[in-house]
Design a protein around this motif. Structure first.
Motif, mmCIF file in Angstrom:
data_model
loop_
_atom_site.group_PDB
_atom_site.id
_atom_site.type_symbol
_atom_site.label_atom_id
_atom_site.label_comp_id
_atom_site.label_asym_id
_atom_site.label_seq_id
_atom_site.Cartn_x
_atom_site.Cartn_y
_atom_site.Cartn_z
ATOM 1 N N THR A 7 0.836 -1.209 0.000
ATOM 2 C CA THR A 7 0.000 0.000 0.000
ATOM 3 C C THR A 7 0.864 1.249 0.000
ATOM 4 O O THR A 7 0.598 2.197 -0.746
ATOM 5 N N PHE A 9 3.845 1.584 -1.174
ATOM 6 C CA PHE A 9 4.467 1.719 -2.497
ATOM 7 C C PHE A 9 3.549 2.472 -3.444
ATOM 8 O O PHE A 9 3.968 3.399 -4.135
ATOM 9 N N PHE A 10 2.278 2.068 -3.491
ATOM 10 C CA PHE A 10 1.351 2.709 -4.416
ATOM 11 C C PHE A 10 1.013 4.136 -3.992
ATOM 12 O O PHE A 10 0.814 5.004 -4.847
ATOM 13 N N GLU A 11 0.958 4.411 -2.710
ATOM 14 C CA GLU A 11 0.733 5.785 -2.253
ATOM 15 C C GLU A 11 1.904 6.680 -2.640
ATOM 16 O O GLU A 11 1.706 7.805 -3.107
ATOM 17 N N ASP A 12 3.126 6.181 -2.472
ATOM 18 C CA ASP A 12 4.312 6.936 -2.875
ATOM 19 C C ASP A 12 4.344 7.140 -4.382
ATOM 20 O O ASP A 12 4.691 8.216 -4.874
ATOM 21 N N ARG A 13 3.982 6.104 -5.123
ATOM 22 C CA ARG A 13 3.975 6.184 -6.590
ATOM 23 C C ARG A 13 2.937 7.191 -7.073
ATOM 24 O O ARG A 13 3.189 7.978 -7.979
ATOM 25 N N LYS A 14 1.766 7.193 -6.429
ATOM 26 C CA LYS A 14 0.705 8.146 -6.784
ATOM 27 C C LYS A 14 1.191 9.573 -6.562
ATOM 28 O O LYS A 14 1.001 10.441 -7.416
ATOM 29 N N ALA A 16 4.255 10.662 -6.504
ATOM 30 C CA ALA A 16 5.302 10.980 -7.472
ATOM 31 C C ALA A 16 4.707 11.313 -8.838
ATOM 32 O O ALA A 16 5.123 12.279 -9.494
ATOM 33 N N LEU A 17 3.727 10.527 -9.278
ATOM 34 C CA LEU A 17 3.094 10.778 -10.576
ATOM 35 C C LEU A 17 2.328 12.094 -10.578
ATOM 36 O O LEU A 17 2.397 12.860 -11.542
ATOM 37 N N ARG A 20 4.784 14.917 -10.917
ATOM 38 C CA ARG A 20 5.301 15.089 -12.293
ATOM 39 C C ARG A 20 4.251 15.720 -13.196
ATOM 40 O O ARG A 20 4.562 16.587 -14.011
#
Length: 51
Positions: A7, A9-14, A16-17, A20
């Protein structure tokens, strides 16, 4: 963040996206679109029943 934190990982990825996208568009990105806060109902603007 540990390697098993799916979870996180996906929160951090969200985040980051969104960062950007925000940078490319030159606009702040949030959880909810700003238009949702100021949306006007079509029923409120419809005055055809008044005729």
């Amino acid at each position: 963040m540990s390697g098993d934190d799916f979870t996180g990982f996906f929160e951090d990825r969200k985040a980051a996206l969104l960062g950007r996208i925000s940078a490319e568009m030159g606009k702040a990105m949030g959880e909810e679109p700003a238009a949702a806060e100021t949306a006007v109902s079509l029923d409120d603007a419809d005055d055809t029943d008044d005729l």
